[in-house]
Design an enzyme around this catalytic site. Structure first.
Site, mmCIF file in Angstrom:
data_model
loop_
_atom_site.group_PDB
_atom_site.id
_atom_site.type_symbol
_atom_site.label_atom_id
_atom_site.label_comp_id
_atom_site.label_asym_id
_atom_site.label_seq_id
_atom_site.Cartn_x
_atom_site.Cartn_y
_atom_site.Cartn_z
ATOM 1 C CD GLU A 120 28.186 23.919 32.434
ATOM 2 O OE1 GLU A 120 27.072 23.689 31.936
ATOM 3 O OE2 GLU A 120 28.766 25.019 32.306
ATOM 4 C CB SER B 36 33.634 33.912 28.411
ATOM 5 O OG SER B 36 33.420 33.327 29.683
ATOM 6 C CD GLU C 13 32.043 24.602 25.356
ATOM 7 O OE1 GLU C 13 31.426 25.582 24.933
ATOM 8 O OE2 GLU C 13 31.582 23.831 26.199
ATOM 9 N N GLY D 197 31.661 30.412 31.367
ATOM 10 C CA GLY D 197 30.806 31.114 32.314
ATOM 11 C C GLY D 197 31.575 31.973 33.302
ATOM 12 N N GLY E 3 27.238 29.880 25.593
ATOM 13 C CA GLY E 3 26.356 29.654 26.733
ATOM 14 C C GLY E 3 25.591 30.921 27.074
ATOM 15 N N GLY E 4 26.107 31.689 28.020
ATOM 16 C CA GLY E 4 25.417 32.877 28.543
ATOM 17 C C GLY E 4 24.851 33.803 27.473
ATOM 18 C CD1 TRP F 61 19.801 28.565 24.506
ATOM 19 C CD2 TRP F 61 17.651 28.043 24.835
ATOM 20 N NE1 TRP F 61 19.076 29.068 23.454
ATOM 21 C CE2 TRP F 61 17.748 28.755 23.634
ATOM 22 C CE3 TRP F 61 16.388 27.598 25.245
ATOM 23 C CZ2 TRP F 61 16.640 29.054 22.836
ATOM 24 C CZ3 TRP F 61 15.282 27.886 24.458
ATOM 25 C CH2 TRP F 61 15.412 28.612 23.269
ATOM 26 C CE LYS F 62 26.566 26.829 29.894
ATOM 27 N NZ LYS F 62 27.775 26.978 30.651
HETATM 28 C C1 PEP Z 1 29.126 26.614 27.301
HETATM 29 O O1 PEP Z 1 28.535 26.274 28.283
HETATM 30 O O2 PEP Z 1 29.198 25.806 26.357
HETATM 31 C C2 PEP Z 1 29.725 27.950 27.258
HETATM 32 C C3 PEP Z 1 30.633 28.176 26.367
HETATM 33 O O3 PEP Z 1 29.294 28.865 28.188
HETATM 34 P P1 PEP Z 1 29.662 30.443 28.252
HETATM 35 O O4 PEP Z 1 29.538 30.971 26.843
HETATM 36 O O5 PEP Z 1 28.637 31.029 29.173
HETATM 37 O O6 PEP Z 1 31.043 30.527 28.753
#
Ligand code: PEP
Length: 254
Positions: free
Chosen positions: A100, A216, A170, A176, A237-238, A10-11
């Site tokens: 991040e 993503s 990743e 993102g 993430g999102g 969820w960041k």
């Molecule tokens: C993440 O932050 O681990 C990630 C994969 O983000 P997103 O799915 O939004 O790219």
């Protein structure tokens, strides 16, 4: 056989109340179970207790993960969270080495390695992230770069139960941004990670370690990644911020 895993990061999103609401929504979406898929949600630290209560009260079929930990047990480390604090609120998993945290907060491979060790000593499963920048990928050095991260991040780890150590590949340029790696791109690097794990830990252990793709990943593309031999799930993430889209990804993995 490795169990698939779908984990939501969820960041820095969702206040306590919003986090509880999202967890309740997800418990409802997944009330019929998740089959053979391990599902994990990783809320911000201050939401962990509230989400743990939702999981307990609704008997929700997902585990709880934190997004970070410090590698010391206690002491004068203002702003940090100790492993036994995560344990006490019921965290079963913890993300470490997210790009991040590496990029904005200077987390190094050495930190990631220490965090993995301390988490494992507390019975918390690390979800250890790795991945290359766009610059590294464009230079064609992505496999070499990630393999080097894996060697440093796993140095000296004693993995007795391979289901209790998870890696997430990743590519930073895909997080993102809406730009996904192709399933073949993911398999290329994840296959190289698996081969590196075989060298380090032997085949039996390496074959039991889950390696997720992240960047993503969405309900409409996750199945393509999961078809690949070495891809065991997704770190999301999102698309984990809405119960229906995250649940759709879990269902795609079932
Ligand atoms: C993440 O932050 O681990 C990630 C994969 O983000 P997103 O799915 O939004 O790219």
């Amino acid at each position: 056989m490795r169990k698939r895993m779908i984990a939501g990061n969820w960041k820095m999103n969702k206040t306590y109340g919003e986090g509880v609401e999202l967890a309740q929504g997800l418990a409802d979406e997944l009330k019929d179970g998740t089959g053979d898929v391990d599902v994990v949600v990783c809320p911000p630290a201050v939401d962990l207790k509230g989400v743990a209560e939702v999981i307990e009260q609704t008997q929700a079929p997902f585990g709880l993960g934190a997004q970070n930990v410090y590698y010391e047990e206690s002491g004068a480390y203002t702003g940090e969270t100790a492993p036994n604090m995560l344990e006490a609120v019921g965290a079963d998993y913890c993300i470490i080495g997210h790009s991040e945290r590496r990029g904005y907060f200077g987390e190094t491979d050495e930190d990631v390695n220490k965090k993995a060790k301390v988490l494992m000593a507390h019975g918390i499963v690390p979800i250890s992230c790795c991945g290359e920048s766009l610059e590294v990928r464009e230079a064609g050095k992505h496999v070499e770069f990630v393999v080097d991260q894996i060697k440093k991040d796993t140095e000296g780890l004693e993995i007795t139960d391979p289901s209790k150590y998870v890696i997430a590949y990743e590519p930073i340029w895909a997080i993102g941004t809406g730009k996904t790696a192709t399933a073949d791109d993911a398999q290329e690097v994840i296959g190289a990670i698996r081969a590196t794990l075989v060298e380090i830990f032997g085949k039996e252990t390496a074959d039991g370690i889950r390696i997720l793709y992240g960047g993503s990943a969405k309900p409409n593309n996750v199945a393509g990644f999961l078809e690949k031999e070495d891809v065991d799930g997704a770190l999301v993430g999102g698309a984990s911020l809405k119960a229906d889209s995250f649940a759709a990804m879990v269902k795609a993995a079932m």
